[in-house]
Design a protein around this motif. Structure first.
Motif: not given
Length: 68
Positions: A31-43, A47-57
């Protein structure tokens, strides 16, 4: 015997229009990596700003996490 940790996680962007489903062995780091990459095309998540956790198992076998 060693315990293993694997997670299936679903994240979304702030407007909740895009979902990302992933598998990781360290959800906090991921989740930290996702936040660090927000707004970049690295992932996709960046690219799509998907860093808000909705669910996990949690799983102890990678095969079960991938299957889920």
């Amino acid at each position: 015997m060693r315990n293993h940790n694997y997670y299936v996680n679903i994240t979304t962007n702030p407007s909740k229009t895009t979902l990302y489903i992933g598998v990781t062995n360290d959800i906090t780091v991921r989740l930290g990596q996702d936040r660090e990459n927000k707004g970049t095309r690295k992932s996709f998540t960046g690219q799509y700003y998907c860093f808000d956790l909705v669910y996990y198992e949690h799983f102890t076998h990678i095969e079960h996490a991938i299957e889920r």
